[in-house]
Design a protein around this motif. Structure first.
Motif, mmCIF file in Angstrom:
data_model
loop_
_atom_site.group_PDB
_atom_site.id
_atom_site.type_symbol
_atom_site.label_atom_id
_atom_site.label_comp_id
_atom_site.label_asym_id
_atom_site.label_seq_id
_atom_site.Cartn_x
_atom_site.Cartn_y
_atom_site.Cartn_z
ATOM 1 N N LEU A 135 45.758 39.865 33.445
ATOM 2 C CA LEU A 135 44.436 39.289 33.564
ATOM 3 C C LEU A 135 43.477 40.145 32.942
ATOM 4 O O LEU A 135 43.631 41.358 32.691
ATOM 5 N N LEU A 165 47.814 37.049 43.005
ATOM 6 C CA LEU A 165 48.013 37.195 41.569
ATOM 7 C C LEU A 165 49.206 36.235 40.850
ATOM 8 O O LEU A 165 49.084 35.976 39.812
ATOM 9 N N ARG A 182 42.702 34.877 42.069
ATOM 10 C CA ARG A 182 42.174 36.291 42.224
ATOM 11 C C ARG A 182 41.217 36.211 43.339
ATOM 12 O O ARG A 182 40.630 35.295 43.564
ATOM 13 N N PRO A 190 39.704 43.488 34.946
ATOM 14 C CA PRO A 190 39.986 43.798 36.395
ATOM 15 C C PRO A 190 39.037 44.475 37.268
ATOM 16 O O PRO A 190 38.317 45.359 36.651
ATOM 17 N N VAL A 212 47.367 40.755 47.865
ATOM 18 C CA VAL A 212 46.865 40.615 46.245
ATOM 19 C C VAL A 212 48.087 40.521 45.355
ATOM 20 O O VAL A 212 47.786 39.607 44.329
ATOM 21 N N MET A 269 42.405 33.939 35.572
ATOM 22 C CA MET A 269 43.128 35.332 35.240
ATOM 23 C C MET A 269 42.465 35.845 34.055
ATOM 24 O O MET A 269 42.537 37.189 33.765
ATOM 25 N N GLU A 271 41.955 45.519 41.546
ATOM 26 C CA GLU A 271 42.963 45.247 40.721
ATOM 27 C C GLU A 271 43.572 46.439 39.709
ATOM 28 O O GLU A 271 44.526 46.420 39.360
#
Length: 283
Positions: A208, A19, A24, A211, A15, A30, A215
């Motif tokens: 971002l 990112l 994503r 989320p 992840v 984002m 995230e």
């Protein structure tokens, strides 16, 4: 109740690596929100809001009460949020979690203390009778960013709600049934929306918007901004996490203003479509 296991090391590395390249897992950009879905119930003030798989139900009821002596000319607005194990197995019934406390406080700041609703318009008879508006938030499913979804459901429910028409003759108050006289919308000063941005430990990873649950778990800090489409800032909340430079915060504000204008159009269209399908006389 056992907590779910935290993300594994390979999952974290994957992840973080994605990112860092502005990718994503759900394919969004984002700074792209999940498209909100608003569902209105048969009663006025009953709204279900969905952001992806995150679902929140907001319901409003009103009753007439005696105002507090220190504010005899203002109505009362109370907000109650409920975060049960139905939303996620991370939450235990009967015990308020940190997330529930945070959401309740933020809802109070965004919807009540920002004067979104004109409290003086809720006064029926000075010092004797005012409307008590109670907003109840039920989180049905938590798939990340409950706060934004709850704020959106709450403000849409307030705009959707209609209180009964009241007639005052001397000290006598008559509450008319909706079948006799058209119910009256709440007087709104403005329409605030909340946007949450996630930041990560690596400075090379851009922030971002909106989320997901994973995230949120892997983030090193969250910044929540509440504002309306007229660029009026209501609340900025950052509970710890990585430090941010002033220019980073200002960039976030510019993004939030654009998103607030987009969201305002979505909300107004959804409310208008719902009213067009209802057989209710509207003033």
């Amino acid at each position: 109740m056992p907590r779910p296991p935290s993300p594994s090391i390979p999952e974290k590395e994957f992840v973080y690596g994605a990112l860092k390249q502005s990718l994503r897992l759900d394919g969004r950009a984002m700074l792209e929100m999940r498209t909100p879905t608003l569902t209105f119930g048969p009663e006025l003030g009953w709204v279900e809001c969905s952001l992806g798989k995150t679902r929140v139900l907001a319901q409003i009821d009103a009753k007439m009460v005696k105002p507090p002596p220190e504010r005899p000319l203002e109505g009362v607005i109370t907000i109650h949020s409920e975060l049960s194990s139905m939303a996620s197995n991370e939450y235990e019934p009967g015990r308020a979690s940190d997330e529930e406390v945070t959401i309740t406080r933020m809802l109070d700041k965004v919807l009540r203390r920002s004067d979104a609703v004109d409290k003086e318009s809720l006064c029926v008879l000075a010092g004797q009778r005012v409307w008590h508006i109670r907003l109840t938030i039920h989180v049905l499913s938590d798939s990340g960013n409950m706060l934004d979804c709850a704020c959106l459901a709450g403000i849409v429910a307030l705009k959707h709600f209609r209180r009964p028409e009241v007639e005052v003759v001397g000290d006598e108050i008559t509450i008319h049934h909706p079948s006799e006289r058209a119910p009256v919308p709440l007087s709104m000063h403005h329409t605030p929306f909340c946007f949450t941005f996630a930041f990560f430990p690596d400075p090379a990873t851009p922030p971002l918007l909106d989320p997901s649950h994973l995230e949120e778990t892997l983030s090193a800090g969250l910044l929540s901004v509440a504002l309306n489409a007229q660029r009026e800032l209501c609340v900025v909340q950052k509970a710890g996490g990585v430090p941010l430079a002033p220019e980073d915060v200002l960039r976030i504000m510019d993004v939030a203003v654009l998103k607030a204008r987009e969201l305002d159009k979505i909300v107004e269209k959804a409310l208008q479509d719902d009213w067009n399908g209802r057989h209710v006389e509207v003033r």
